[in-house]
Design a protein around this motif. Structure first.
Motif, PDB file in Angstrom:
ATOM      1  N   GLU A   1      -2.053   6.617   1.075  1.00 36.01           N
ATOM      2  CA  GLU A   1      -3.188   6.851   0.195  1.00 36.01           C
ATOM      3  C   GLU A   1      -2.786   7.403  -1.174  1.00 36.01           C
ATOM      4  N   GLN A   2      -1.628   8.098  -1.249  1.00 35.09           N
ATOM      5  CA  GLN A   2      -1.213   8.680  -2.530  1.00 35.09           C
ATOM      6  C   GLN A   2      -0.909   7.617  -3.581  1.00 35.09           C
ATOM      7  N   TYR A   3      -0.653   6.371  -3.132  1.00 36.70           N
ATOM      8  CA  TYR A   3      -0.335   5.305  -4.080  1.00 36.70           C
ATOM      9  C   TYR A   3      -1.570   4.753  -4.796  1.00 36.70           C
ATOM     10  N   ALA A   4      -2.735   5.201  -4.382  1.00 39.55           N
ATOM     11  CA  ALA A   4      -3.976   4.702  -4.996  1.00 39.55           C
ATOM     12  C   ALA A   4      -4.049   5.004  -6.486  1.00 39.55           C
ATOM     13  N   THR A   5      -3.392   6.084  -6.919  1.00 33.61           N
ATOM     14  CA  THR A   5      -3.446   6.487  -8.327  1.00 33.61           C
ATOM     15  C   THR A   5      -2.177   6.119  -9.101  1.00 33.61           C
ATOM     16  N   TYR A   6      -1.218   5.463  -8.442  1.00 28.68           N
ATOM     17  CA  TYR A   6       0.046   5.149  -9.095  1.00 28.68           C
ATOM     18  C   TYR A   6      -0.069   3.849  -9.893  1.00 28.68           C
ATOM     19  N   PRO A   7       0.612   3.759 -11.033  1.00 31.98           N
ATOM     20  CA  PRO A   7       0.654   2.494 -11.784  1.00 31.98           C
ATOM     21  C   PRO A   7       1.310   1.408 -10.930  1.00 31.98           C
ATOM     22  N   THR A   8       0.797   0.212 -11.024  1.00 27.23           N
ATOM     23  CA  THR A   8       1.308  -0.893 -10.204  1.00 27.23           C
ATOM     24  C   THR A   8       2.797  -1.136 -10.431  1.00 27.23           C
ATOM     25  N   HIS A   9       3.234  -1.043 -11.698  1.00 26.00           N
ATOM     26  CA  HIS A   9       4.642  -1.349 -11.981  1.00 26.00           C
ATOM     27  C   HIS A   9       5.578  -0.331 -11.322  1.00 26.00           C
ATOM     28  N   GLU A  10       5.114   0.929 -11.148  1.00 27.59           N
ATOM     29  CA  GLU A  10       5.949   1.929 -10.491  1.00 27.59           C
ATOM     30  C   GLU A  10       6.064   1.651  -9.000  1.00 27.59           C
ATOM     31  N   ILE A  11       4.990   1.177  -8.399  1.00 25.67           N
ATOM     32  CA  ILE A  11       5.027   0.820  -6.976  1.00 25.67           C
ATOM     33  C   ILE A  11       5.977  -0.362  -6.764  1.00 25.67           C
ATOM     34  N   VAL A  12       5.883  -1.364  -7.647  1.00 30.82           N
ATOM     35  CA  VAL A  12       6.756  -2.542  -7.553  1.00 30.82           C
ATOM     36  C   VAL A  12       8.218  -2.134  -7.722  1.00 30.82           C
ATOM     37  N   LEU A  13       8.488  -1.254  -8.686  1.00 32.00           N
ATOM     38  CA  LEU A  13       9.852  -0.792  -8.913  1.00 32.00           C
ATOM     39  C   LEU A  13      10.383  -0.008  -7.712  1.00 32.00           C
ATOM     40  N   GLU A  14       9.531   0.832  -7.119  1.00 26.96           N
ATOM     41  CA  GLU A  14       9.961   1.620  -5.973  1.00 26.96           C
ATOM     42  C   GLU A  14      10.312   0.713  -4.795  1.00 26.96           C
ATOM     43  N   VAL A  15       9.474  -0.284  -4.526  1.00 30.69           N
ATOM     44  CA  VAL A  15       9.727  -1.213  -3.426  1.00 30.69           C
ATOM     45  C   VAL A  15      10.993  -2.037  -3.698  1.00 30.69           C
ATOM     46  N   THR A  16      11.174  -2.450  -4.952  1.00 32.74           N
ATOM     47  CA  THR A  16      12.377  -3.204  -5.327  1.00 32.74           C
ATOM     48  C   THR A  16      13.625  -2.359  -5.123  1.00 32.74           C
ATOM     49  N   ALA A  17      13.561  -1.099  -5.559  1.00 32.77           N
ATOM     50  CA  ALA A  17      14.696  -0.186  -5.399  1.00 32.77           C
ATOM     51  C   ALA A  17      15.021   0.016  -3.925  1.00 32.77           C
ATOM     52  N   ILE A  18      13.989   0.148  -3.102  1.00 34.80           N
ATOM     53  CA  ILE A  18      14.189   0.333  -1.668  1.00 34.80           C
ATOM     54  C   ILE A  18      14.868  -0.883  -1.056  1.00 34.80           C
ATOM     55  N   PHE A  19      14.446  -2.075  -1.463  1.00 35.43           N
ATOM     56  CA  PHE A  19      15.052  -3.309  -0.951  1.00 35.43           C
ATOM     57  C   PHE A  19      16.555  -3.327  -1.220  1.00 35.43           C
ATOM     58  N   PHE A  20      16.939  -3.033  -2.472  1.00 35.60           N
ATOM     59  CA  PHE A  20      18.365  -3.032  -2.814  1.00 35.60           C
ATOM     60  C   PHE A  20      19.089  -1.844  -2.183  1.00 35.60           C
ATOM     61  N   GLY A  21      18.374  -0.743  -1.975  1.00 36.59           N
ATOM     62  CA  GLY A  21      18.983   0.406  -1.317  1.00 36.59           C
ATOM     63  C   GLY A  21      19.344   0.092   0.127  1.00 36.59           C
TER      64      GLY A  21
END
Length: 205
Positions: free
Chosen positions: A7-27
């Protein structure tokens, strides 16, 4: 349950969520390659940590940001270190820490803790228990990355300890995707230690 975790992601900018998921994939790719003792651990790791440097700066998580900036630098060093060969024989194969390296690891840990304490004190970040845990984890991961770059099997022990601590820490910080990443990191790190140990024993035999 899903809403509680994310639920905390409801207020996050979309590009930050995309970047976080991308970083996790490469991590995850990076840790998997590390488990396999594969040189691709470093390029995938650089992508992961470079993205996190930006995100953590945006989130004002200075300790975590410093860890990831350090990862970028050490990944470049490790990339070079792992590729060094002499007559087609790897110069630095998987090995155990020497007595000197154990002392160096302790020094790196202490200096890292002191540095983070100074930075956090300067920016007045010691306002929550998470900041103290973050300081400890920074020291553990700094040494872990140094040992990874030097291809020392003990790096996995530090990754496991740091990952386990990071799971609840990132959940309380409100970054559920990253929390999940560290949970998976822990599992891979356990198997990574087992796999490196087998390779080390085979080399000794």
């Amino acid at each position: 349950m899903f809403d509680f975790i994310f639920e905390q992601y409801a207020t996050y900018p979309t590009h930050e969520i995309v970047l976080e998921v991308t970083a996790i994939f490469f991590g995850l790719l990076s840790v998997w390659f590390a488990k396999k003792d594969n040189i691709w651990v470093f390029p995938t790791g650089i992508i992961n940590t470079a993205i996190y440097v930006y995100l953590l700066w945006k989130w004002t998580l200075l300790g975590d940001m410093m860890i990831n900036f350090y990862y970028v630098v050490m990944s470049i060093y490790g990339w070079y270190h792992w590729t060094r060969k002499h007559d087609d024989v790897v110069v630095f194969p998987i090995s155990k820490m020497t007595t000197v390296e154990k002392k160096q690891a302790i020094i790196i840990f202490i200096l890292t803790i002191l540095f983070v304490v100074v930075v956090y004190t300067f920016f007045n970040k010691f306002t929550h228990w998470i900041s103290y845990v973050d300081t400890l984890v920074t020291g553990i991961f700094f040494v872990g990355m140094w040992l990874m770059a030097k291809r020392k099997i003990e790096n996995w022990i530090l990754w496991i300890i740091g990952d386990i601590i990071s799971i609840p820490m990132y959940f309380f910080k409100g970054y559920s995707f990253t929390c999940l990443q560290y949970f998976i990191f822990t599992i891979i790190a356990i198997y990574g230690y087992i796999e490196w140990k087998k390779k080390l024993q085979q080399k000794i035999v």
